[in-house]
Design a protein around this motif. Structure first.
Motif, PDB file in Angstrom:
ATOM      1  N   ILE A 134       3.372  47.416 -11.070  1.00  0.00           N
ATOM      2  CA  ILE A 134       3.087  47.110  -9.660  1.00  0.00           C
ATOM      3  C   ILE A 134       3.149  45.602  -9.416  1.00  0.00           C
ATOM      4  O   ILE A 134       3.646  45.151  -8.396  1.00  0.00           O
ATOM      5  CB  ILE A 134       1.726  47.693  -9.247  1.00  0.00           C
ATOM      6  N   ARG A 135       2.694  44.827 -10.389  1.00  0.00           N
ATOM      7  CA  ARG A 135       2.770  43.361 -10.262  1.00  0.00           C
ATOM      8  C   ARG A 135       4.192  42.838 -10.450  1.00  0.00           C
ATOM      9  O   ARG A 135       4.470  41.685 -10.168  1.00  0.00           O
ATOM     10  CB  ARG A 135       1.857  42.704 -11.302  1.00  0.00           C
ATOM     11  N   ARG A 136       5.087  43.692 -10.973  1.00  0.00           N
ATOM     12  CA  ARG A 136       6.479  43.312 -11.263  1.00  0.00           C
ATOM     13  C   ARG A 136       6.525  42.123 -12.216  1.00  0.00           C
ATOM     14  O   ARG A 136       7.285  41.182 -12.025  1.00  0.00           O
ATOM     15  CB  ARG A 136       7.236  42.995  -9.976  1.00  0.00           C
ATOM     16  N   THR A 146      -2.980  39.973  -4.499  1.00  0.00           N
ATOM     17  CA  THR A 146      -1.523  39.956  -4.435  1.00  0.00           C
ATOM     18  C   THR A 146      -0.981  38.553  -4.641  1.00  0.00           C
ATOM     19  O   THR A 146       0.194  38.381  -4.890  1.00  0.00           O
ATOM     20  CB  THR A 146      -1.033  40.488  -3.073  1.00  0.00           C
ATOM     21  N   ALA A 181       6.404  52.343 -11.233  1.00  0.00           N
ATOM     22  CA  ALA A 181       5.396  51.522 -10.555  1.00  0.00           C
ATOM     23  C   ALA A 181       6.047  50.300  -9.915  1.00  0.00           C
ATOM     24  O   ALA A 181       5.693  49.899  -8.804  1.00  0.00           O
ATOM     25  CB  ALA A 181       4.316  51.081 -11.545  1.00  0.00           C
ATOM     26  N   ARG A 182       7.033  49.725 -10.609  1.00  0.00           N
ATOM     27  CA  ARG A 182       7.733  48.565 -10.034  1.00  0.00           C
ATOM     28  C   ARG A 182       8.471  48.963  -8.757  1.00  0.00           C
ATOM     29  O   ARG A 182       8.456  48.237  -7.768  1.00  0.00           O
ATOM     30  CB  ARG A 182       8.716  47.988 -11.043  1.00  0.00           C
ATOM     31  N   SER A 193       6.085  49.145  -5.949  1.00  0.00           N
ATOM     32  CA  SER A 193       5.201  47.980  -5.810  1.00  0.00           C
ATOM     33  C   SER A 193       5.119  47.460  -4.373  1.00  0.00           C
ATOM     34  O   SER A 193       4.081  46.967  -3.963  1.00  0.00           O
ATOM     35  CB  SER A 193       5.623  46.858  -6.752  1.00  0.00           C
ATOM     36  N   SER A 202       1.438  47.010  -2.587  1.00  0.00           N
ATOM     37  CA  SER A 202       1.056  45.603  -2.743  1.00  0.00           C
ATOM     38  C   SER A 202      -0.007  45.126  -1.748  1.00  0.00           C
ATOM     39  O   SER A 202      -0.351  43.955  -1.753  1.00  0.00           O
ATOM     40  CB  SER A 202       2.305  44.719  -2.627  1.00  0.00           C
ATOM     41  N   TRP A 221      -4.669  47.091  -4.133  1.00  0.00           N
ATOM     42  CA  TRP A 221      -4.969  46.381  -5.375  1.00  0.00           C
ATOM     43  C   TRP A 221      -6.452  46.503  -5.715  1.00  0.00           C
ATOM     44  O   TRP A 221      -6.820  46.648  -6.874  1.00  0.00           O
ATOM     45  CB  TRP A 221      -4.599  44.908  -5.244  1.00  0.00           C
TER      46      TRP A 221
END
Length: 198
Positions: A31-33, A98, A164-165, A168, A172, A177
């Motif tokens: 998710i954070r990439r 984020t 997840a990416r 994201s 985000s 989060w």
């Protein structure tokens, strides 16, 4: 041959799909990439090494030295508790979630290794359990079973991290989060307590 391989694939997936510390971290990094290729590769390679070690008969050796698993249990519980508390602290500041500074690749790799190798359940699941099941198939067929289990691990971590990416953008928002950090904190502390209680 294909039925043994398929059994290995499904058994491997069955053991790693349950949410745990490693999966929660892969999800978060996706998710954070952030360094997701390194995390996915490291998790898959670590699982492959452990599965192959168990298939080669190391599971019997691990079972013979329970004090190693006791040390890993306490070290893993301490690390999971720290990680869980850190997640709760992050959830208290949703505005920064984020916009957090990216973590260094070294820090992410160190965390991935700690969440993988300080967890005694990893050894019980991959080395002891998968190794025992693989060895029931005999000298040659056990490697077919192991290759299915290794592929299951590769598919799972790739799907989790890159899935997840891909999501994201939708995930985000600061509130998302915050919820994710609370859930990760709960999972980490629950796993820490489970380890302490044996």
């Amino acid at each position: 041959m294909w039925s043994i391989w398929g059994t290995g694939l499904l058994t491997g997936l069955g053991l790693i799909v349950a949410i745990g510390a490693q999966n929660a971290f892969v999800l978060r990094q996706g998710i954070r990439r952030e360094h997701i290729a390194a995390v996915v590769l490291l998790c898959a390679v670590s699982d492959a090494i452990l599965i192959l070690a168990g298939t080669a008969g190391i599971g019997a050796l691990v079972s013979s030295f329970p004090q190693v698993l006791v040390f890993l249990r306490w070290a893993g519980a301490a690390y999971l508790a720290w990680f869980g508390i850190r997640s709760f602290l992050s959830a208290l500041k949703p505005s920064v979630l984020t916009g957090q500074a990216p973590r260094s690749k070294g820090s992410v790799i160190a965390t991935t290794l700690a969440l993988t190798f300080l967890n005694p359940h990893v050894y019980l699941d991959t080395v002891v359990l998968l190794g025992s099941v693989a060895n029931q198939y005999g000298t040659d067929a056990r490697w077919i079973f192991a290759s299915g289990a290794v592929l299951g691990s590769i598919l799972w971590f790739s799907g989790l991290g890159y899935g997840a990416r891909a999501l994201s953008g939708a995930l985000s928002r600061p509130r998302t989060w915050q919820v994710l950090d609370v859930l990760i904190g709960v999972v980490m502390l629950a796993l820490a307590v489970k380890l302490v209680l044996g």
